[in-house]
Scaffold this motif. Structure first.
Motif, short mmCIF file in Angstrom:
data_model
loop_
_atom_site.label_atom_id
_atom_site.label_comp_id
_atom_site.label_asym_id
_atom_site.label_seq_id
_atom_site.Cartn_x
_atom_site.Cartn_y
_atom_site.Cartn_z
N PHE A 92 11.82 -53.72 0.54
CA PHE A 92 11.75 -54.58 1.73
C PHE A 92 11.87 -53.77 3.01
N CYS A 93 12.40 -52.54 2.89
CA CYS A 93 12.59 -51.70 4.07
C CYS A 93 11.30 -51.09 4.59
N PHE A 94 10.21 -51.24 3.83
CA PHE A 94 8.95 -50.66 4.26
C PHE A 94 8.33 -51.40 5.44
N THR A 95 8.71 -52.65 5.64
CA THR A 95 8.09 -53.46 6.68
C THR A 95 9.14 -54.28 7.42
N GLU A 96 8.76 -54.82 8.58
CA GLU A 96 9.62 -55.76 9.29
C GLU A 96 9.74 -57.05 8.47
N GLN A 97 10.90 -57.70 8.60
CA GLN A 97 11.14 -58.95 7.89
C GLN A 97 11.46 -60.04 8.92
N THR A 98 10.70 -61.14 8.85
CA THR A 98 10.90 -62.25 9.78
C THR A 98 11.40 -63.46 9.00
N PHE A 99 12.48 -64.06 9.50
CA PHE A 99 13.11 -65.20 8.83
C PHE A 99 13.10 -66.42 9.75
N ALA A 100 12.76 -67.56 9.17
CA ALA A 100 12.83 -68.83 9.89
C ALA A 100 14.31 -69.23 10.03
N PRO A 101 14.62 -70.17 10.91
CA PRO A 101 16.01 -70.61 11.07
C PRO A 101 16.61 -71.06 9.73
N GLY A 102 17.73 -70.49 9.35
CA GLY A 102 18.42 -70.87 8.12
C GLY A 102 17.78 -70.39 6.84
N GLU A 103 16.70 -69.63 6.92
CA GLU A 103 16.00 -69.21 5.70
C GLU A 103 16.82 -68.21 4.89
N LYS A 104 16.77 -68.34 3.57
CA LYS A 104 17.42 -67.41 2.64
C LYS A 104 16.35 -66.87 1.70
N ARG A 105 16.42 -65.56 1.43
CA ARG A 105 15.36 -64.92 0.65
C ARG A 105 15.94 -63.79 -0.21
N GLU A 106 15.39 -63.65 -1.42
CA GLU A 106 15.68 -62.50 -2.27
C GLU A 106 14.62 -61.44 -2.00
N MET A 107 15.06 -60.19 -1.87
CA MET A 107 14.13 -59.11 -1.59
C MET A 107 14.39 -57.95 -2.55
N ALA A 108 13.31 -57.40 -3.08
CA ALA A 108 13.42 -56.41 -4.16
C ALA A 108 13.37 -54.97 -3.67
N ASN A 141 19.25 -65.91 7.18
CA ASN A 141 19.26 -66.00 8.64
C ASN A 141 20.22 -67.12 9.02
N GLN A 142 21.35 -66.78 9.59
CA GLN A 142 22.39 -67.76 9.89
C GLN A 142 22.24 -68.41 11.26
N SER A 143 21.14 -68.13 11.93
CA SER A 143 20.94 -68.70 13.26
C SER A 143 19.95 -69.86 13.21
N ALA A 144 19.84 -70.56 14.33
CA ALA A 144 18.92 -71.69 14.45
C ALA A 144 17.61 -71.27 15.10
N ARG A 145 17.31 -70.00 15.05
CA ARG A 145 16.05 -69.50 15.62
C ARG A 145 15.41 -68.49 14.68
N THR A 146 14.13 -68.28 14.84
CA THR A 146 13.43 -67.28 14.05
C THR A 146 13.84 -65.88 14.52
N THR A 147 14.16 -65.02 13.58
CA THR A 147 14.59 -63.66 13.92
C THR A 147 13.86 -62.65 13.04
N THR A 148 13.73 -61.45 13.56
CA THR A 148 13.03 -60.37 12.85
C THR A 148 13.91 -59.12 12.83
N GLY A 149 13.95 -58.47 11.69
CA GLY A 149 14.72 -57.24 11.56
C GLY A 149 13.99 -56.24 10.69
N GLN A 150 14.43 -55.01 10.73
CA GLN A 150 13.91 -53.98 9.83
C GLN A 150 15.07 -53.08 9.41
N ALA A 151 15.01 -52.65 8.17
CA ALA A 151 16.13 -51.90 7.59
C ALA A 151 15.91 -50.40 7.69
N ALA A 152 16.93 -49.70 8.18
CA ALA A 152 17.01 -48.25 8.07
C ALA A 152 17.76 -47.95 6.78
#
Length: 210
Positions: free
Chosen positions: A145-161, A116-127
């Motif tokens: 990871f596409c089965f559910t919505e994903q919410t990221f804190a500001p600047g958070e980086k995550r590996e998803m399987a 998440n490259q922003s300074a705010r919490t954001t949520t997305g979901q993958a098609a």
């Protein structure tokens, strides 16, 4: 000479009443049709999503509850990984590997990295879908990871399987006899009022042992 009273006003009222009744009936029918059309439009979206998941139509992948029975086949196929982010979602999204070779029927785990490259919490979901489109009915995901919505804190980086396999029954489909490459494509969309196609079980983010 005395004139007899006329009944014309009464006749006019009598003639107008059936016309008013017909107009009301037509209006009611039109209203009912509009309601049915709106209802059908809303019902069409989940029905279309269900149909795609059930049949693999348009390259929609399947959701598997377990690994396939039996050993993987000797035949291999290259699986390529594509990643995209729709406008309005400030994420960096990329696969750790762009292409791997897998045996048909072999359970494989790959990882994508999202930041998440922003300074705010954001949520997305993958098609998602696969190409060629005829492979959708045979590409089975056990976890994604596409089965559910994903919410990221500001600047958070995550590996998803993504845990998947190519169903061995694909070898019985002669339309795919020349298949040697599958492209698995994801696009993350910002979550607002509408959500992209997705279904299945919650994501397990931790890497499997070993």
């Amino acid at each position: 000479m005395t004139q007899e009273p006329t009944n014309q006003p009464t006749t006019a009222v009598t003639e107008r009443s059936p016309r008013l009744s017909r107009d009301a009936l037509v209006a009611a029918i039109c209203g009912l049709v509009v309601v049915l059309m709106v209802g059908a439009a809303y019902a069409a979206v989940p029905f279309y999503n269900w149909f795609c998941r059930a049949t693999g139509f348009n390259g929609t992948t399947q959701v598997a509850k377990s690994a396939p029975v039996g050993k993987p086949l000797a035949r291999t196929v290259a699986v390529r990984f594509d990643s995209n982010v729709a406008g309005g979602l400030p994420w960096k999204f990329e696969p750790e590997q762009t292409e791997i070779q897998v045996h048909i029927g072999e359970v494989t785990t790959v990882y994508y990295t999202v930041t998440n490259q922003s300074a705010r919490t954001t949520t997305g979901q993958a098609a998602y879908n696969v190409a060629p489109l005829t492979v959708g009915a045979y590409f089975e995901k056990i976890n994604c990871f596409c089965f559910t919505e994903q919410t990221f804190a500001p600047g958070e980086k995550r590996e998803m399987a993504v845990v998947f396999y190519v169903d061995p029954s694909i070898v019985e489909d002669h339309e795919n006899d020349s298949l040697n490459t599958i492209t698995l494509s994801y696009t993350f969309y910002p979550v607002r009022e509408e959500k992209p196609v997705a279904a299945g079980e919650p994501e397990k983010r931790a890497r499997p042992p070993g």
